[in-house]
Scaffold this active site. Structure first.
Site, PDB file in Angstrom:
ATOM      1  N   ASP A   1     112.699 -32.463  91.160  1.00 43.62           N
ATOM      2  CA  ASP A   1     112.612 -31.985  89.775  1.00 43.62           C
ATOM      3  C   ASP A   1     113.774 -32.583  88.996  1.00 43.62           C
ATOM      4  O   ASP A   1     114.857 -32.772  89.556  1.00 43.62           O
ATOM      5  CB  ASP A   1     112.694 -30.437  89.763  1.00 43.62           C
ATOM      6  CG  ASP A   1     112.160 -29.822  88.488  1.00 43.62           C
ATOM      7  OD1 ASP A   1     112.741 -30.090  87.416  1.00 43.62           O
ATOM      8  OD2 ASP A   1     111.176 -29.071  88.553  1.00 43.62           O
TER       9      ASP A   1
ATOM     10  N   GLY B   1     112.745 -27.006  83.931  1.00 44.85           N
ATOM     11  CA  GLY B   1     112.829 -26.060  85.047  1.00 44.85           C
ATOM     12  C   GLY B   1     114.247 -25.542  85.227  1.00 44.85           C
ATOM     13  O   GLY B   1     115.158 -25.914  84.488  1.00 44.85           O
TER      14      GLY B   1
ATOM     15  N   ASP C   1     114.285 -37.906  88.341  1.00 42.70           N
ATOM     16  CA  ASP C   1     113.298 -38.047  87.278  1.00 42.70           C
ATOM     17  C   ASP C   1     112.186 -38.956  87.787  1.00 42.70           C
ATOM     18  O   ASP C   1     112.457 -40.076  88.236  1.00 42.70           O
ATOM     19  CB  ASP C   1     113.971 -38.650  86.031  1.00 42.70           C
ATOM     20  CG  ASP C   1     113.075 -38.516  84.811  1.00 42.70           C
ATOM     21  OD1 ASP C   1     111.852 -38.750  84.939  1.00 42.70           O
ATOM     22  OD2 ASP C   1     113.603 -38.164  83.744  1.00 42.70           O
TER      23      ASP C   1
ATOM     24  N   SER D   1     104.355 -30.330  78.918  1.00 38.82           N
ATOM     25  CA  SER D   1     103.089 -29.595  78.776  1.00 38.82           C
ATOM     26  C   SER D   1     102.972 -28.771  77.494  1.00 38.82           C
ATOM     27  O   SER D   1     102.245 -27.785  77.480  1.00 38.82           O
ATOM     28  CB  SER D   1     102.853 -28.730  80.014  1.00 38.82           C
ATOM     29  OG  SER D   1     103.967 -27.925  80.273  1.00 38.82           O
TER      30      SER D   1
ATOM     31  N   TYR E   1      98.309 -34.337  75.163  1.00 39.47           N
ATOM     32  CA  TYR E   1      98.657 -33.675  76.424  1.00 39.47           C
ATOM     33  C   TYR E   1      97.428 -33.635  77.342  1.00 39.47           C
ATOM     34  O   TYR E   1      97.481 -34.075  78.502  1.00 39.47           O
ATOM     35  CB  TYR E   1      99.173 -32.253  76.145  1.00 39.47           C
ATOM     36  CG  TYR E   1      99.166 -31.362  77.361  1.00 39.47           C
ATOM     37  CD1 TYR E   1     100.013 -31.615  78.428  1.00 39.47           C
ATOM     38  CD2 TYR E   1      98.287 -30.275  77.441  1.00 39.47           C
ATOM     39  CE1 TYR E   1      99.988 -30.806  79.561  1.00 39.47           C
ATOM     40  CE2 TYR E   1      98.268 -29.462  78.563  1.00 39.47           C
ATOM     41  CZ  TYR E   1      99.105 -29.732  79.625  1.00 39.47           C
ATOM     42  OH  TYR E   1      99.072 -28.945  80.741  1.00 39.47           O
TER      43      TYR E   1
ATOM     44  N   LYS F   1      96.468 -35.767  81.032  1.00 38.03           N
ATOM     45  CA  LYS F   1      96.026 -35.175  82.307  1.00 38.03           C
ATOM     46  C   LYS F   1      94.717 -35.826  82.769  1.00 38.03           C
ATOM     47  O   LYS F   1      94.511 -36.037  83.967  1.00 38.03           O
ATOM     48  CB  LYS F   1      95.841 -33.662  82.138  1.00 38.03           C
ATOM     49  CG  LYS F   1      97.141 -32.921  81.854  1.00 38.03           C
ATOM     50  CD  LYS F   1      97.998 -32.816  83.118  1.00 38.03           C
ATOM     51  CE  LYS F   1      99.244 -32.000  82.903  1.00 38.03           C
ATOM     52  NZ  LYS F   1      99.983 -31.747  84.126  1.00 38.03           N
TER      53      LYS F   1
ATOM     54  N   ASN G   1      94.905 -20.313  81.601  1.00 39.37           N
ATOM     55  CA  ASN G   1      96.252 -19.893  81.167  1.00 39.37           C
ATOM     56  C   ASN G   1      96.996 -19.179  82.287  1.00 39.37           C
ATOM     57  O   ASN G   1      96.665 -18.035  82.620  1.00 39.37           O
ATOM     58  CB  ASN G   1      96.148 -18.960  79.958  1.00 39.37           C
ATOM     59  CG  ASN G   1      95.679 -19.709  78.732  1.00 39.37           C
ATOM     60  OD1 ASN G   1      94.603 -20.290  78.728  1.00 39.37           O
ATOM     61  ND2 ASN G   1      96.491 -19.731  77.705  1.00 39.37           N
TER      62      ASN G   1
HETATM   63  N1  LIG Z   1     101.556 -22.880  82.516  1.00 38.78           N
HETATM   64  C1  LIG Z   1     100.269 -23.032  82.221  1.00 38.78           C
HETATM   65  O1  LIG Z   1      99.612 -22.122  81.701  1.00 38.78           O
HETATM   66  C2  LIG Z   1      99.567 -24.326  82.555  1.00 38.78           C
HETATM   67  C3  LIG Z   1      98.200 -24.454  82.234  1.00 38.78           C
HETATM   68  C4  LIG Z   1      97.555 -25.645  82.565  1.00 38.78           C
HETATM   69  C5  LIG Z   1      98.244 -26.659  83.198  1.00 38.78           C
HETATM   70  N2  LIG Z   1      99.564 -26.521  83.467  1.00 38.78           N
HETATM   71  C6  LIG Z   1     100.275 -27.603  84.147  1.00 38.78           C
HETATM   72  O2  LIG Z   1     100.930 -27.067  85.276  1.00 38.78           O
HETATM   73  C7  LIG Z   1     102.156 -27.754  85.511  1.00 38.78           C
HETATM   74  C8  LIG Z   1     103.282 -26.749  85.596  1.00 38.78           C
HETATM   75  O3  LIG Z   1     103.348 -26.019  84.371  1.00 38.78           O
HETATM   76  P1  LIG Z   1     104.561 -25.012  84.117  1.00 38.78           P
HETATM   77  O4  LIG Z   1     104.116 -24.035  83.119  1.00 38.78           O
HETATM   78  O5  LIG Z   1     105.067 -24.580  85.424  1.00 38.78           O
HETATM   79  O6  LIG Z   1     105.604 -26.007  83.432  1.00 38.78           O
HETATM   80  P2  LIG Z   1     107.196 -26.009  83.556  1.00 38.78           P
HETATM   81  O7  LIG Z   1     107.688 -26.771  82.363  1.00 38.78           O
HETATM   82  O8  LIG Z   1     107.699 -24.648  83.786  1.00 38.78           O
HETATM   83  O9  LIG Z   1     107.450 -26.854  84.874  1.00 38.78           O
HETATM   84  C9  LIG Z   1     107.437 -28.271  84.893  1.00 38.78           C
HETATM   85  C10 LIG Z   1     108.537 -28.731  85.846  1.00 38.78           C
HETATM   86  O10 LIG Z   1     108.507 -30.150  85.934  1.00 38.78           O
HETATM   87  C11 LIG Z   1     109.829 -30.669  85.786  1.00 38.78           C
HETATM   88  N3  LIG Z   1     109.703 -32.023  85.208  1.00 38.78           N
HETATM   89  C12 LIG Z   1     109.184 -32.357  84.002  1.00 38.78           C
HETATM   90  N4  LIG Z   1     109.255 -33.691  83.826  1.00 38.78           N
HETATM   91  C13 LIG Z   1     109.789 -34.219  84.966  1.00 38.78           C
HETATM   92  C14 LIG Z   1     110.102 -35.540  85.391  1.00 38.78           C
HETATM   93  N5  LIG Z   1     109.907 -36.596  84.590  1.00 38.78           N
HETATM   94  N6  LIG Z   1     110.631 -35.707  86.611  1.00 38.78           N
HETATM   95  C15 LIG Z   1     110.872 -34.637  87.427  1.00 38.78           C
HETATM   96  N7  LIG Z   1     110.611 -33.370  87.068  1.00 38.78           N
HETATM   97  C16 LIG Z   1     110.073 -33.152  85.848  1.00 38.78           C
HETATM   98  C17 LIG Z   1     110.522 -29.690  84.853  1.00 38.78           C
HETATM   99  O11 LIG Z   1     111.933 -29.709  84.942  1.00 38.78           O
HETATM  100  C18 LIG Z   1     109.929 -28.354  85.343  1.00 38.78           C
HETATM  101  O12 LIG Z   1     110.692 -27.815  86.402  1.00 38.78           O
HETATM  102  C19 LIG Z   1     102.301 -28.769  84.381  1.00 38.78           C
HETATM  103  O13 LIG Z   1     101.841 -30.006  84.868  1.00 38.78           O
HETATM  104  C20 LIG Z   1     101.378 -28.235  83.316  1.00 38.78           C
HETATM  105  O14 LIG Z   1     100.882 -29.276  82.503  1.00 38.78           O
HETATM  106  C21 LIG Z   1     100.245 -25.366  83.169  1.00 38.78           C
END
Ligand SMILES: NC(=O)c1ccc[n+]([C@@H]2O[C@H](COP(=O)([O-])OP(=O)(O)OC[C@H]3O[C@@H](n4cnc5c(N)ncnc54)[C@H](O)[C@@H]3O)[C@@H](O)[C@H]2O)c1
Length: 328
Positions: free
Chosen positions: A31, A36, A51, A77, A142, A146, A171
């Site tokens: 991460d 995060g 990254d 996201s 976005y 995906k 969601n």
């Molecule tokens: N939360 C939702 O309701 C939801 C719904 C549909 C899809 N998603 C997808 O699920 C996944 C997780 O969502 P979330 O809500 O936990 O998001 P979040 O932002 O809490 O978690 C994303 C994590 O990825 C890390 N990250 C981002 N870019 C990075 C990079 N370039 N290199 C390394 N680490 C990186 C961030 O630091 C974070 O810890 C995402 O891909 C999101 O698109 C989430």
């Protein structure tokens, strides 16, 4: 078994890390901590602050296998941000996934689970519940990013035999029922934590975007799935992709309107939610509810947190016990 989790410091990733640990697996997190939290990674879990845009650093971590699978949560996201800066979103999400998938192929990883999204189905109104076979028409860069990654995974399987599960979440909401993790997005854009914070007096009146949709009470309807049920779906999906790739829609199958979310938070917290009507947001469909029949039939998955009140209860408990989330 041993799994590499990208984005394991984020909301859904950290809950899935807990589920993998609870099931007795070894987990390594990659991460960049952009959204995060270091504190969301349980003690004892190996962590690489990398990254995914850095292809060499990504490959160096993936090289430290063998892995029984890779779970890819890391992404940008925020739908609204992606409308303001589309090329940044398209580039970032696509290239980071491409780097990871290419490393997986190079280092002989056999399985990958990918966080896809219901935002693939944005655009014009369509009937719900939405099955996997519904036409994809992302309503935002976005969602488009995906879809591009789903296509990368299609070719990684077709050419190299890397099996994947594309999990299209609706969601995600709630918090670990044992209080070990919760939702702490900054900025927070998700309705349930925003509504809870309004009820707790931690933010001004909640803005309800759109009260004139063609729904039962005029507000948007969404499908909320508890993050622990979502985590369970990832583990089950891993068991399905030994010999073929799959795509599953994941939701509760029940739609709740924004006004019903407010009512649920009021019921569960015993507090009034201050809110005010605001104009519709561009690109918000009126109704998004998942048909998760394929996931249920193929894996036996069932959501354990079936009602909105149960989901809200866990989220509220997390906010009450962690008023500053994971801290500053
Ligand atoms: N939360 C939702 O309701 C939801 C719904 C549909 C899809 N998603 C997808 O699920 C996944 C997780 O969502 P979330 O809500 O936990 O998001 P979040 O932002 O809490 O978690 C994303 C994590 O990825 C890390 N990250 C981002 N870019 C990075 C990079 N370039 N290199 C390394 N680490 C990186 C961030 O630091 C974070 O810890 C995402 O891909 C999101 O698109 C989430």
């Amino acid at each position: 078994m041993r799994y590499l989790v990208t984005g394991g410091a984020g909301f859904v990733g950290s809950h899935t890390v807990l589920a993998l640990l609870d099931a007795g697996h070894e987990v390594v997190v990659l991460d960049n901590l952009s959204t995060g939290h270091r504190q969301a990674i349980p003690e004892g879990v190996a962590f690489h602050e990398v990254d995914l845009l850095d292809a060499a650093a990504t490959s160096a971590v993936v090289a430290q296998g063998p892995w029984d699978g890779v779970l890819h949560f890391a992404a940008l996201s925020l739908v609204g941000d992606s409308m303001r800066d589309p090329f940044h979103y398209l580039r970032q999400n696509y290239l980071t996934a491409l780097n990871l998938v290419q490393s997986c192929v190079e280092h002989h990883v056999k399985k990958i689970v990918f966080s896809s999204t219901a935002a693939l189905f944005g655009g014009p109104e369509r009937s719900t519940p939405i099955p996997e076979t519904a036409p994809t028409q992302p309503g935002s860069p976005y969602g488009e990013s995906k879809l591009m990654i789903e296509r990368v995974l299609y070719w990684a399987d077709a050419v190299y035999g890397l099996r994947s599960a594309c999990l299209r979440y609706f969601n995600a909401a709630g918090a670990d029922p044992l209080g070990r993790a919760g939702e702490d997005h900054r900025p927070e854009t998700h309705l349930i934590p925003l509504t809870i914070d309004a009820a707790l007096g931690r933010r001004p009146a909640l803005k309800l975007f759109g009260t004139d949709y063609p729904t039962r009470d005029g507000s948007c309807i969404r499908d909320y799935i508890h993050v622990t049920d979502l985590a369970d779906a990832h583990i089950r999906a891993l068991g399905q992709i030994d010999s073929r790739s799959v795509t599953y829609n994941i939701g509760n199958g029940q739609g709740y309107s924004n006004l019903e979310v407010i009512e649920s938070v009021e019921r569960v917290s015993g507090r009034k939610v201050p809110w005010e009507a605001a104009p519709r947001r561009e690109g918000d469909p009126s109704l998004l509810v998942a048909d998760s029949t394929t996931l249920r039939n193929e894996t036996g998955w069932e959501p354990k947190f079936e009602t909105l009140d149960r989901i809200v209860e866990t989220a509220l408990r997390w906010r009450e016990t962690h008023p500053d989330g994971y801290g500053s």
